[in-house]
Write a protein that holds these residues in place. Structure first.
Motif, PDB file in Angstrom:
ATOM      1  N   ILE A   1       4.935 -14.569  15.928  1.00  0.00           N
ATOM      2  CA  ILE A   1       5.250 -14.387  14.496  1.00  0.00           C
ATOM      3  C   ILE A   1       6.209 -15.466  14.011  1.00  0.00           C
ATOM      4  CG2 ILE A   1       6.459 -12.865  12.873  1.00  0.00           C
ATOM      5  CD1 ILE A   1       5.203 -10.504  14.356  1.00  0.00           C
ATOM      6  N   ILE A   2       7.154 -15.848  14.833  1.00  0.00           N
ATOM      7  CA  ILE A   2       8.105 -16.898  14.459  1.00  0.00           C
ATOM      8  C   ILE A   2       7.475 -18.278  14.623  1.00  0.00           C
ATOM      9  CG2 ILE A   2      10.296 -17.997  15.104  1.00  0.00           C
ATOM     10  CD1 ILE A   2      11.275 -15.158  15.874  1.00  0.00           C
ATOM     11  N   GLY A   3       6.650 -18.455  15.644  1.00  0.00           N
ATOM     12  CA  GLY A   3       6.098 -19.769  15.961  1.00  0.00           C
ATOM     13  C   GLY A   3       5.072 -20.286  14.975  1.00  0.00           C
TER      14      GLY A   3
ATOM     15  N   SER B   1       8.364  -9.226  22.842  1.00  0.00           N
ATOM     16  CA  SER B   1       8.922 -10.574  22.740  1.00  0.00           C
ATOM     17  C   SER B   1       7.832 -11.589  22.430  1.00  0.00           C
ATOM     18  CB  SER B   1       9.618 -10.960  24.043  1.00  0.00           C
ATOM     19  OG  SER B   1      10.704 -10.116  24.303  1.00  0.00           O
TER      20      SER B   1
ATOM     21  N   ALA C   1       6.754 -21.707  11.989  1.00  0.00           N
ATOM     22  CA  ALA C   1       7.624 -22.800  12.418  1.00  0.00           C
ATOM     23  C   ALA C   1       6.847 -24.079  12.710  1.00  0.00           C
ATOM     24  CB  ALA C   1       8.428 -22.379  13.648  1.00  0.00           C
TER      25      ALA C   1
ATOM     26  N   GLY D   1       7.185 -25.118  16.046  1.00  0.00           N
ATOM     27  CA  GLY D   1       6.501 -23.889  16.410  1.00  0.00           C
ATOM     28  C   GLY D   1       5.482 -24.083  17.510  1.00  0.00           C
TER      29      GLY D   1
ATOM     30  N   LEU E   1       7.119 -23.385  20.742  1.00  0.00           N
ATOM     31  CA  LEU E   1       7.331 -21.946  20.910  1.00  0.00           C
ATOM     32  C   LEU E   1       6.023 -21.244  21.269  1.00  0.00           C
ATOM     33  CD1 LEU E   1       9.433 -19.701  20.779  1.00  0.00           C
ATOM     34  CD2 LEU E   1       8.914 -19.446  18.360  1.00  0.00           C
TER      35      LEU E   1
ATOM     36  N   LEU F   1       6.908 -11.356  18.832  1.00  0.00           N
ATOM     37  CA  LEU F   1       7.924 -12.018  18.000  1.00  0.00           C
ATOM     38  C   LEU F   1       7.829 -13.537  18.090  1.00  0.00           C
ATOM     39  CD1 LEU F   1      11.085  -9.798  18.534  1.00  0.00           C
ATOM     40  CD2 LEU F   1       9.818 -10.149  16.425  1.00  0.00           C
ATOM     41  N   TYR F   2       7.591 -14.065  19.291  1.00  0.00           N
ATOM     42  CA  TYR F   2       7.471 -15.511  19.446  1.00  0.00           C
ATOM     43  C   TYR F   2       6.310 -16.054  18.622  1.00  0.00           C
ATOM     44  CZ  TYR F   2      10.675 -15.157  23.432  1.00  0.00           C
ATOM     45  OH  TYR F   2      11.755 -14.922  24.234  1.00  0.00           O
TER      46      TYR F   2
END
Length: 121
Positions: A71-73, A65, A76, A83, A86, A68-69
């Motif tokens: 990679i997305i943040g 998790s 973003a 981001g 996040l 993923l946070y």
């Protein structure tokens, strides 16, 4: 003909559960040890230590998790700085949750899944 004994004696080893949770802090030293070491501990002792399967899944789910946070943040951040929130959440989560779950493991309780995406169930 070989006879294999399928009866594996389960043992209660709360100290190993605590070490598995605290080994997530290897991320701060090596960058990736916080995923590899708990994964090896979980896979090697999940059938012989009481509670290791449940705690191991919680550790791996938390680490995946957090990945993923991040990679997305990172992308973003370009979207109005969303981001950053996040990434701050992921940073706080990566510092607090191993301690919370280590204390729960020492007390014989189930691990907390706050902020965790349950990828492995």
């Amino acid at each position: 003909m070989e006879v294999v004994n399928q009866n594996i004696a389960l043992r209660e080893d709360r100290n190993l559960l605590v070490v598995a949770h605290l080994s997530q802090y290897l991320d701060y030293i090596t960058g990736f040890g916080g995923l590899i070491v708990p994964l090896v501990l979980w896979l090697s002792t999940k059938d012989s230590v009481i509670g290791m399967n449940e705690h191991g899944k919680a550790i791996i789910n938390l680490q995946l998790s957090l990945i993923l946070y991040v990679i997305i943040g990172i992308p973003a951040i370009l979207l109005l700085g969303a981001g950053i929130l996040l990434l701050v959440f992921a940073g706080i989560l990566s510092f607090v949750m191993p301690i919370v779950n280590a204390v729960k493991a020492a007390n014989g309780e189930a691990p907390s899944h706050f902020g965790t995406i349950r990828i492995i169930s």
